[in-house]
Write a protein that holds these residues in place. Structure first.
Motif, short mmCIF file in Angstrom:
data_model
loop_
_atom_site.label_atom_id
_atom_site.label_comp_id
_atom_site.label_asym_id
_atom_site.label_seq_id
_atom_site.Cartn_x
_atom_site.Cartn_y
_atom_site.Cartn_z
N ALA A 90 10.14 24.18 -18.93
CA ALA A 90 10.25 25.33 -20.07
C ALA A 90 9.52 26.31 -19.45
CB ALA A 90 9.21 24.48 -21.22
N ALA A 91 10.03 27.42 -19.94
CA ALA A 91 9.40 28.76 -19.43
C ALA A 91 8.15 29.09 -20.46
CB ALA A 91 10.54 29.98 -19.86
N PRO A 92 7.19 29.72 -19.48
CA PRO A 92 5.99 30.01 -20.08
C PRO A 92 6.02 31.12 -21.16
CG PRO A 92 6.14 30.78 -17.98
CD PRO A 92 7.11 30.03 -18.08
N GLN A 93 4.89 30.89 -21.93
CA GLN A 93 4.91 32.18 -22.87
C GLN A 93 4.44 33.57 -22.19
OE1 GLN A 93 4.70 31.34 -26.54
NE2 GLN A 93 4.49 33.53 -27.32
N LEU A 94 5.08 34.34 -22.09
CA LEU A 94 4.53 35.61 -21.65
C LEU A 94 3.68 36.75 -22.58
CD1 LEU A 94 7.84 36.90 -19.78
CD2 LEU A 94 5.92 35.57 -18.79
N ILE A 95 2.89 37.49 -22.20
CA ILE A 95 2.05 38.43 -23.16
C ILE A 95 2.32 39.87 -22.78
CG2 ILE A 95 0.24 36.84 -23.29
CD1 ILE A 95 -0.96 38.31 -20.87
N GLU A 96 2.09 40.80 -23.73
CA GLU A 96 2.53 42.25 -23.52
C GLU A 96 1.44 42.80 -22.73
OE1 GLU A 96 3.27 45.15 -26.78
OE2 GLU A 96 3.89 43.19 -28.07
N GLY A 97 2.24 43.54 -21.61
CA GLY A 97 1.31 44.02 -20.68
C GLY A 97 0.61 45.03 -20.97
N THR A 102 -1.19 45.26 -23.63
CA THR A 102 -2.44 44.75 -24.51
C THR A 102 -3.16 43.83 -23.82
OG1 THR A 102 -1.15 43.59 -25.90
CG2 THR A 102 -1.26 45.71 -26.75
N ALA A 103 -2.42 43.27 -22.94
CA ALA A 103 -3.20 42.32 -22.03
C ALA A 103 -4.44 42.53 -21.18
CB ALA A 103 -2.17 41.68 -20.94
N THR A 104 -5.42 41.67 -21.13
CA THR A 104 -6.53 41.78 -20.27
C THR A 104 -6.20 41.03 -18.80
OG1 THR A 104 -7.18 39.36 -20.51
CG2 THR A 104 -8.03 41.29 -22.08
N ARG A 105 -7.04 41.63 -17.90
CA ARG A 105 -6.81 41.25 -16.41
C ARG A 105 -6.84 39.46 -16.33
NH1 ARG A 105 -9.04 39.47 -11.88
NH2 ARG A 105 -8.39 40.38 -10.04
N ASP A 106 -7.67 39.17 -16.95
CA ASP A 106 -7.62 37.54 -16.99
C ASP A 106 -6.43 36.72 -17.54
OD1 ASP A 106 -10.25 37.60 -15.92
OD2 ASP A 106 -11.24 37.32 -17.99
N MET A 149 -3.41 38.28 -17.89
CA MET A 149 -2.32 38.21 -17.02
C MET A 149 -2.45 37.69 -15.59
SD MET A 149 -0.13 40.52 -18.02
CE MET A 149 0.94 41.07 -16.66
N VAL A 150 -3.69 37.26 -15.12
CA VAL A 150 -3.57 36.29 -13.82
C VAL A 150 -3.49 34.92 -14.38
CG1 VAL A 150 -5.35 35.22 -12.29
CG2 VAL A 150 -5.44 37.72 -12.63
N GLN A 151 -3.71 34.67 -15.47
CA GLN A 151 -3.54 33.20 -16.36
C GLN A 151 -2.01 33.23 -16.27
OE1 GLN A 151 -5.10 32.11 -19.84
NE2 GLN A 151 -4.70 30.20 -19.79
N SER A 168 1.06 30.77 -14.41
CA SER A 168 1.97 29.96 -15.25
C SER A 168 3.62 30.28 -14.97
CB SER A 168 1.82 30.26 -16.88
OG SER A 168 0.59 29.72 -17.29
N VAL A 169 3.60 31.56 -14.53
CA VAL A 169 5.01 32.13 -14.14
C VAL A 169 5.41 31.28 -12.96
CG1 VAL A 169 6.32 34.13 -13.42
CG2 VAL A 169 5.18 33.78 -15.62
N ARG A 170 4.28 31.36 -11.80
CA ARG A 170 4.50 30.88 -10.39
C ARG A 170 4.74 29.42 -10.50
NH1 ARG A 170 1.03 34.61 -8.76
NH2 ARG A 170 -0.79 33.37 -9.15
#
Length: 131
Positions: free
Chosen positions: A41-48, A50-54, A56-58, A62-64
Motif C-alpha cells: 500500500a502506498a504511504p500517506q503523503l503530506i503537504e510540503g 505545511t510539513a515539519t522537517r521531522d 518530511m523525514v518520516q 515510508s516512501v523508501r
C-alpha cells in the motif's frame, strides 16, 4: 513556474495518486496473490508547504520502504510464479502485464508526488530562512 502553478500541479498529482490508491482497476489473479501476496500500500503523503522537517523525514522513510517493497513485489511478479498452464492462457498473460504495469505506475506516481512535496517543503524552508 509560479507558486499557483506548483500548487495546481501538486494537487493534480495527489488527486491522481488518490484515485490509484482508492480503487485499483486491476486486481491480482488469485495465483499471484498466493505466491506474491498483496501489492504494498502506498504511504500517506503530506503537504510540503505545511510539513515539519521531522514529518518530511518520516514520510521519506515510508516512501523508501514502499519503494523497496514495491520493487520486491515487481520482482516476484516478473519471476512468473504462476504455473505454465496459467502462462499458456493469453488472458492471464494480459492480466499479469496490466497488473504489473499498475503496480509500477503506482510506485512511480507515489515517488513523483513525494518529490513534488519535498520540493515545496524545501522552497518553504528557503523562504522562512530568508525572513
Amino acid at each position: 513556474m509560479s507558486i499557483a502553478m506548483k500548487k495546481l500541479y501538486s494537487a493534480l498529482i495527489l488527486s491522481a495518486l488518490a484515485l490509484l490508491a482508492a480503487g485499483q482497476s486491476q486486481a491480482a489473479h488469485p495465483a499471484l496473490k498466493r505466491i506474491c501476496g498483496e501489492a504494498p500500500a502506498a504511504p500517506q503523503l503530506i503537504e510540503g508547504t505545511t510539513a515539519t522537517r521531522d514529518s518530511m523525514v518520516q514520510v521519506a522513510g515510508s516512501v523508501r520502504g514502499f519503494a523497496d517493497q514495491s520493487l520486491n513485489y515487481l520482482s516476484c511478479l516478473d519471476s512468473q510464479p504462476a504455473s505454465t498452464s496459467y502462462m499458456a492462457q493469453p488472458s492471464f498473460r494480459a492480466q499479469l502485464s496490466a497488473y504489473r504495469d499498475q503496480v509500477a505506475d503506482r510506485l512511480e506516481a507515489t515517488v513523483n508526488a513525494y518529490n513534488a512535496e519535498l520540493r515545496d517543503f524545501k522552497a518553504q524552508q528557503a523562504q522562512v530562512a530568508q525572513k
